[in-house]
Structures are given as C-alpha cells and as structure tokens.
Design a protein around this motif. Structure first.
Motif, PDB file in Angstrom:
ATOM      1  N   TRP A 330       0.851  -1.187   0.000  1.00 43.16           N
ATOM      2  CA  TRP A 330       0.000   0.000   0.000  1.00 43.16           C
ATOM      3  C   TRP A 330       0.887   1.236   0.000  1.00 43.16           C
ATOM      4  CZ3 TRP A 330      -4.764  -1.491  -0.889  1.00 43.16           C
ATOM      5  CH2 TRP A 330      -5.218  -2.713  -0.380  1.00 43.16           C
ATOM      6  N   ASP A 331       0.639   2.120  -0.946  1.00 44.28           N
ATOM      7  CA  ASP A 331       1.344   3.394  -1.021  1.00 44.28           C
ATOM      8  C   ASP A 331       0.374   4.461  -0.505  1.00 44.28           C
ATOM      9  OD1 ASP A 331       2.874   5.572  -1.643  1.00 44.28           O
ATOM     10  OD2 ASP A 331       2.759   5.338  -3.810  1.00 44.28           O
ATOM     11  N   ILE A 332       0.674   5.027   0.639  1.00 45.09           N
ATOM     12  CA  ILE A 332      -0.283   5.913   1.311  1.00 45.09           C
ATOM     13  C   ILE A 332      -0.640   7.123   0.459  1.00 45.09           C
ATOM     14  CG2 ILE A 332      -0.687   7.371   3.328  1.00 45.09           C
ATOM     15  CD1 ILE A 332      -0.717   4.422   3.979  1.00 45.09           C
ATOM     16  N   LYS A 333       0.358   7.759  -0.158  1.00 43.10           N
ATOM     17  CA  LYS A 333       0.092   9.014  -0.864  1.00 43.10           C
ATOM     18  C   LYS A 333       1.191   9.258  -1.878  1.00 43.10           C
ATOM     19  CE  LYS A 333      -1.946  13.181  -1.259  1.00 43.10           C
ATOM     20  NZ  LYS A 333      -1.357  13.528  -2.564  1.00 43.10           N
ATOM     21  N   ASN A 334       0.804   9.754  -3.035  1.00 45.02           N
ATOM     22  CA  ASN A 334       1.761  10.085  -4.079  1.00 45.02           C
ATOM     23  C   ASN A 334       2.310  11.499  -3.875  1.00 45.02           C
ATOM     24  OD1 ASN A 334       3.104   9.586  -6.660  1.00 45.02           O
ATOM     25  ND2 ASN A 334       1.730  11.158  -7.466  1.00 45.02           N
ATOM     26  N   GLU A 335       3.610  11.605  -3.673  1.00 47.54           N
ATOM     27  CA  GLU A 335       4.334  12.875  -3.588  1.00 47.54           C
ATOM     28  C   GLU A 335       3.716  13.880  -2.609  1.00 47.54           C
ATOM     29  OE1 GLU A 335       4.854  14.146  -7.678  1.00 47.54           O
ATOM     30  OE2 GLU A 335       6.442  12.659  -7.983  1.00 47.54           O
ATOM     31  N   PRO A 336       3.485  13.472  -1.365  1.00 41.30           N
ATOM     32  CA  PRO A 336       2.876  14.394  -0.394  1.00 41.30           C
ATOM     33  C   PRO A 336       3.776  15.564  -0.026  1.00 41.30           C
ATOM     34  CG  PRO A 336       3.631  12.404   0.699  1.00 41.30           C
ATOM     35  CD  PRO A 336       3.770  12.159  -0.770  1.00 41.30           C
ATOM     36  N   ASN A 337       5.095  15.412  -0.196  1.00 36.23           N
ATOM     37  CA  ASN A 337       5.997  16.511   0.148  1.00 36.23           C
ATOM     38  C   ASN A 337       5.821  17.721  -0.752  1.00 36.23           C
ATOM     39  OD1 ASN A 337       7.069  14.479  -1.639  1.00 36.23           O
ATOM     40  ND2 ASN A 337       8.983  15.607  -1.691  1.00 36.23           N
ATOM     41  N   LEU A 338       5.164  17.545  -1.901  1.00 36.53           N
ATOM     42  CA  LEU A 338       4.868  18.701  -2.747  1.00 36.53           C
ATOM     43  C   LEU A 338       3.829  19.620  -2.104  1.00 36.53           C
ATOM     44  CD1 LEU A 338       4.754  17.110  -6.332  1.00 36.53           C
ATOM     45  CD2 LEU A 338       6.679  18.171  -5.133  1.00 36.53           C
ATOM     46  N   TRP A 351      -0.763  13.790   9.177  1.00 38.42           N
ATOM     47  CA  TRP A 351      -1.798  13.064   8.435  1.00 38.42           C
ATOM     48  C   TRP A 351      -1.260  11.707   7.958  1.00 38.42           C
ATOM     49  CZ3 TRP A 351      -2.346  11.036   3.556  1.00 38.42           C
ATOM     50  CH2 TRP A 351      -3.645  10.776   3.092  1.00 38.42           C
ATOM     51  N   LEU A 352      -0.055  11.722   7.387  1.00 38.72           N
ATOM     52  CA  LEU A 352       0.556  10.482   6.907  1.00 38.72           C
ATOM     53  C   LEU A 352       0.790   9.502   8.044  1.00 38.72           C
ATOM     54  CD1 LEU A 352       3.197  12.095   4.528  1.00 38.72           C
ATOM     55  CD2 LEU A 352       1.277  10.682   3.778  1.00 38.72           C
ATOM     56  N   ASP A 353       1.301  10.004   9.150  1.00 42.44           N
ATOM     57  CA  ASP A 353       1.609   9.177  10.319  1.00 42.44           C
ATOM     58  C   ASP A 353       0.357   8.429  10.786  1.00 42.44           C
ATOM     59  OD1 ASP A 353       2.647   8.046  12.595  1.00 42.44           O
ATOM     60  OD2 ASP A 353       3.426   9.906  13.427  1.00 42.44           O
ATOM     61  N   ASN A 354      -0.732   9.168  10.938  1.00 43.37           N
ATOM     62  CA  ASN A 354      -1.969   8.553  11.409  1.00 43.37           C
ATOM     63  C   ASN A 354      -2.590   7.644  10.360  1.00 43.37           C
ATOM     64  OD1 ASN A 354      -3.132   9.699  14.213  1.00 43.37           O
ATOM     65  ND2 ASN A 354      -1.827  11.232  13.253  1.00 43.37           N
ATOM     66  N   MET A 355      -2.420   7.981   9.083  1.00 46.28           N
ATOM     67  CA  MET A 355      -2.962   7.123   8.039  1.00 46.28           C
ATOM     68  C   MET A 355      -2.205   5.799   7.966  1.00 46.28           C
ATOM     69  SD  MET A 355      -5.467   6.881   5.969  1.00 46.28           S
ATOM     70  CE  MET A 355      -6.032   8.582   5.911  1.00 46.28           C
ATOM     71  N   ILE A 356      -0.904   5.835   8.187  1.00 50.03           N
ATOM     72  CA  ILE A 356      -0.138   4.593   8.250  1.00 50.03           C
ATOM     73  C   ILE A 356      -0.672   3.698   9.360  1.00 50.03           C
ATOM     74  CG2 ILE A 356       2.122   3.612   8.816  1.00 50.03           C
ATOM     75  CD1 ILE A 356       3.374   6.052   7.431  1.00 50.03           C
ATOM     76  N   ASP A 357      -0.924   4.278  10.538  1.00 53.57           N
ATOM     77  CA  ASP A 357      -1.479   3.504  11.654  1.00 53.57           C
ATOM     78  C   ASP A 357      -2.807   2.869  11.266  1.00 53.57           C
ATOM     79  OD1 ASP A 357       0.676   4.158  13.247  1.00 53.57           O
ATOM     80  OD2 ASP A 357      -0.340   5.827  14.244  1.00 53.57           O
ATOM     81  N   LEU A 358      -3.640   3.627  10.583  1.00 51.49           N
ATOM     82  CA  LEU A 358      -4.949   3.105  10.181  1.00 51.49           C
ATOM     83  C   LEU A 358      -4.798   1.924   9.225  1.00 51.49           C
ATOM     84  CD1 LEU A 358      -7.279   3.312   7.701  1.00 51.49           C
ATOM     85  CD2 LEU A 358      -7.999   3.144  10.076  1.00 51.49           C
ATOM     86  N   VAL A 359      -3.984   2.092   8.182  1.00 52.37           N
ATOM     87  CA  VAL A 359      -3.813   1.031   7.187  1.00 52.37           C
ATOM     88  C   VAL A 359      -3.216  -0.216   7.825  1.00 52.37           C
ATOM     89  CG1 VAL A 359      -2.584   0.366   5.072  1.00 52.37           C
ATOM     90  CG2 VAL A 359      -3.677   2.613   5.241  1.00 52.37           C
TER      91      VAL A 359
END
Length: 503
Positions: A330-338, A351-359
């Motif tokens: 699973w790839d959480i998000k494409n190029e979020p650093n942009l 947001w990414l941190d918590n989404m990783i926990d969810l997945v």
C-alpha cells in the motif's frame, strides 16, 4: 369588432384576477402550514451537521448488557448520531472559539463549562484543532422512561494540535476513557454530564511486516487513452488485461496504480469503483503481476476535521482488497511533500503518520510505503513505513550519491526508485527537448545505477498518452506535450528504442 375586443379584455382580466387570488391563497396556506407543523429535525437545531460528509470516526459498540430498559436499534442509532455530532460541534467550537451548535447537543449545565473554556481560549488567543479517530462505547444504563442514558466510551483515540497566537505549541495523540450522561430533550440526546476518567499517550499496535523476500521490478501504469482517469466511464478490463500481458512479457513483475479520493466517492466509497478496481487486480493476478496500490492520489486537504472521512475511505479500500493475491504493498500518498509549503509540513506528516497507523491496523500482512517526490524527503517517517520509496527526475549524475546517502541513513529497509523517466518530446513547444534516442540512453544508464545499488524500481510509464488532462499539468502546452511522451511504447502501439531498457 369593438364588442369582441371588450370580451377578450374582460376574459383576460377575469383570468388574471383568478390567478392572483390563487397565488394569495397558496401563500397563506403555506404560511399556515409552516406555523402549525413541527420543525424539521434537519433545519430546527443541528445546523448543517451531516456526519456522513463531516465526521465519521470508527465506532464499535460493546454488547448491550446493561441495566434498565432494553434499547432498540432506532434509539441506539439516534443516541450514536447525536453523540458523534456533539463531538463534532465541540471540535468546531474549539477551533473557531465560537459557540454555534453547542446548545443543540449539550444541556444548560454542560454548556457552562464549554462556554467558559471557549472564552478563556479566546482571551488567551488559543485555538485547538482536534478529532477523535476511534470510539468504543458501552451503554451502561437506559432509563425505563427512555429519557436518560449513561455511556462509558473506552479507548477513545484523540488527536490534538494546540495553537497559541497561531503558533503550534502542542501536538498529541491520546487514548482516553469518558463517562457521559445523556438526557432526551425535544427529540435530541443531549450531553448533561461528561467526565474524562483517564488518559494515556496513544501507542499504535503494529506487527513487523516481513520484506526480506520483496522484489519489485515494475512500472507505473495508466491505460494509453485514459491517463489519470483509469476507473472512469471508459474503463475496459480487456484493455488493461492486454497491457498487463505486455508488461509481464517485458520481464517485469509489478505495476503501480492509483486511486483518487474524490473519484472513488470520498468516505462513502462507490461500489462500482470498487468493482472496477477488483477487475484490475484480477487482471494483474491472471498475469502473475503484483500491484502497489497508491491511495489518495490528487488529494491535498490534510485538515484534522477531515481525518475521519479520509480514514473511512482508506479503511474500505484496504479491508476490501487486503486478501487479494495481487496486492504487494500500500502506497499511502503520491508525492505528499509537494504539499509541504501550501499545507504545512507538520500537518502533512501528521496526516501520513496517522494514516499509516490506520492502514496497518486493517492489514497486518502487506507493507506500507509513501511515494516521496525526491530523495531528500525519503527519510521522513522511515521508522513507520516498511518500504522507502522515492522518485527521481533530476540529474542522473547525482543519483548514485543520493541513493548511497539514503542507504546510510536507512540500512535495513528496501529502497524502491518508484518513479523515473525521460520524455521523448521535442517539438514546437520545446525545441530543445529530448529525442527517443536520448530517452533510450537515459533508461540504459539509470538501469545500470539501479543494478549497482541493488535498488528495486518502477519506471514511468508504459505508454505515450493520447492526451493529458489539463487539471494534471495545467494549460501550458509545453508541459502537457512533454508529459505525453514518457512511455516505452508510442501512442500507435510501436515500441520505442527505450523499450530495450525497460528492465
């Protein structure tokens, strides 16, 4: 003739009079009906609160073994709806330091503490952004008259960001237990009494995922005719299946595909989109290809109040396909650093941190990654992801050193060069662009770097595209035309010289 004209005029006047009287009577009737009808629940209090679109934390009731009168499903749903709405309006109030909506969900006595807290925050220029992500309520008591209920909500996961004069001073995730007393007033369950009984720092429980045998040698994929709209009206499994056959025969073992949040129905995921995604995964499995599934492509709103909606979206997709044989990661998000500059780096990472926990809470078997747009961001959250993925469209002469730097900082996780490529466009809008020969030389060289560094890889992309949507790269023709020519196969289906170096 004069008599005829008078009769016509008289008829017109009579008809006009009748219409005016009818309109007056209709208006009086509507007013009378309004004044004598109970207010609509959706318009009388509870202003503009729609949980399906606003707030949807995960909520699991404990078995209804409690004292007092048995509670039926209708009453339980009403209690649950008003309870979650109470959380939502409180969070809005703490963020805005305004009291709108509080009286709809809290009794007079409960409001006093909330109003006082909001006034204190306003005076001290303090605001709070918060959400709850999980609830586990137990119905402890339901009175015989159906007017009072007592709930204990355990392991409530709360995320908070506290700002002082618009500066972030505290960020925390807690697991708390609350006890609440509800009263039924005017058809609404209002909180009369609320006590936080305990609170501890939140610790995500995730198992280590094995990646020692992971081998990704793949390509990013969109159909030639429908890039960035793969699951739209023109979806065709046969086309996808044929393309996957080409990819497999080229010696690759995996594809990366993309799910867009809005396109798939946001929190309420569209079953028709899920079916199209299933057909795509089935087509990959038929060719023995593995799939890196990228979530939240083209999504850029990381605000805390939307987290529950985002998580229900991800939960639906991951839970639906976690057992599909084609899924490899699973790839959480494409190029979020942009989005760091426009949305705030801390906010995006949270947001990414918590989404990783969810997945990871939904799927304990498949690795998780993030598709960073460059090597500089690759170390962010490396302790949370199982695979470190980064994209590279910069000078190839600097890639080797960049990879070695990442490897030094992260020696124990697979590194995936998840996007790379060179457009073969050279024309009116970009006369100094690259040729197909340049493109082939690029892929030959980067595959040598990949091999020497033992990288895993996913190139961009299989086809030259017939068209590129304006909302992807904008209106500038030099950007759109360049984006069309990254493929190993041209739009006529002919393999370009670079195809020799696809792996």
């Amino acid at each position: 003739m004069v008599g005829l004209n008078k009769n016509i005029l008289r008829t017109i006047l009579i008809i006009s009079y009748i219409m005016i009287v009818a309109l007056i009577i209709s208006g009086i009737s509507a007013l009378f009906s309004y004044l004598n009808t109970g207010a609509d629940r959706s318009t009388m209090l509870h202003t503009d609160i729609q949980k399906v679109e606003q707030y949807a934390p995960k909520l699991i009731w404990e078995p209804l073994n409690k004292e007092g009168r048995p509670m039926d499903t209708e009453n339980l749903n009403a209690l649950q709806n008003d309870y979650l709405d109470a959380w939502y309006v409180k969070q809005v109030a703490y963020k805005t330091n305004k009291t709108a909506g509080i009286k709809d969900y809290y009794t007079d006595s409960a409001r006093e503490n909330l109003y006082a807290f909001i006034e204190l925050n306003k005076a001290e220029n303090t605001t709070i952004e918060a959400t709850t992500l999980n609830h586990n309520p137990t119905l402890e008591f339901f009175s015989e008259d159906g007017q009072l209920a007592v709930i204990t909500d355990r392991n409530v996961v709360e995320y908070k960001r506290v700002f002082k004069a618009e500066k972030l001073v505290l960020e925390t995730t807690e697991t708390s237990t609350y006890k609440m007393v509800f009263l039924l007033e005017d058809g609404f369950w209002r909180i009369r009494h609320l006590v936080k009984e305990s609170s501890n720092p939140f610790e995500a429980k995730t198992a280590k995922i094995e990646t020692d045998n992971l081998i990704i040698k793949g390509i990013n994929y969109y159909p030639k005719a429908t890039p960035w709209n793969m699951f739209g009206d023109a979806f065709a499994k046969d086309t996808i299946a044929n393309d996957f056959k080409v990819i497999k025969e080229a010696g690759l073992n995996s594809v990366r595909i993309f799910v867009q949040y809005d396109d798939f129905g946001k929190a309420d995921v569209d079953p028709k989109k899920l079916e199209k995604l299933k057909q795509t995964l089935d087509a990959a499995e038929e060719q023995n290809l593995k799939v890196v599934l990228t979530l939240f492509d083209f999504y850029g709103d990381y605000s805390v109040m939307n987290w529950t909606l985002n998580q229900r979206h991800a939960e639906t997709i991951v839970s639906t396909f976690k057992d599909h044989n084609a899924i490899i990661a699973w790839d959480i998000k494409n190029e979020p650093n942009l989005d760091f500059e426009s949305r705030g780096k801390d906010m995006v990472i949270a947001w990414l941190d918590n989404m990783i926990d969810l997945v990871k809470s939904v799927d304990t078997q498949h690795p998780v990654t993030i598709g960073w747009s460059n090597t500089q961001s690759a170390t962010i959250l490396n302790d949370k992801v199982d695979i470190v993925s980064f994209h590279y469209y910069e000078d190839l002469n600097e890639l080797d050193a960049a990879v070695k730097k990442i490897r030094k900082n992260i020696p124990d996780k697979p590194l995936v060069l998840q996007e790379f490529g060179l457009s073969s466009y050279s024309g009116f809008w970009k006369p100094l662009g690259s040729s197909e020969e340049d493109q082939a030389n690029y892929h030959k060289k980067i595959q040598e770097i990949i091999a020497s560094n033992k990288l895993q890889f996913m190139s961009w992309t299989l086809y030259d595209f017939v068209d590129v949507p304006k909302d992807v790269v904008g209106l500038r023709p030099w950007r759109r035309n360049t984006q069309k020519r990254f493929g190993f196969i041209n739009e006529n289906g002919m393999k370009k010289e670079a195809f020799k170096y696809i792996k």
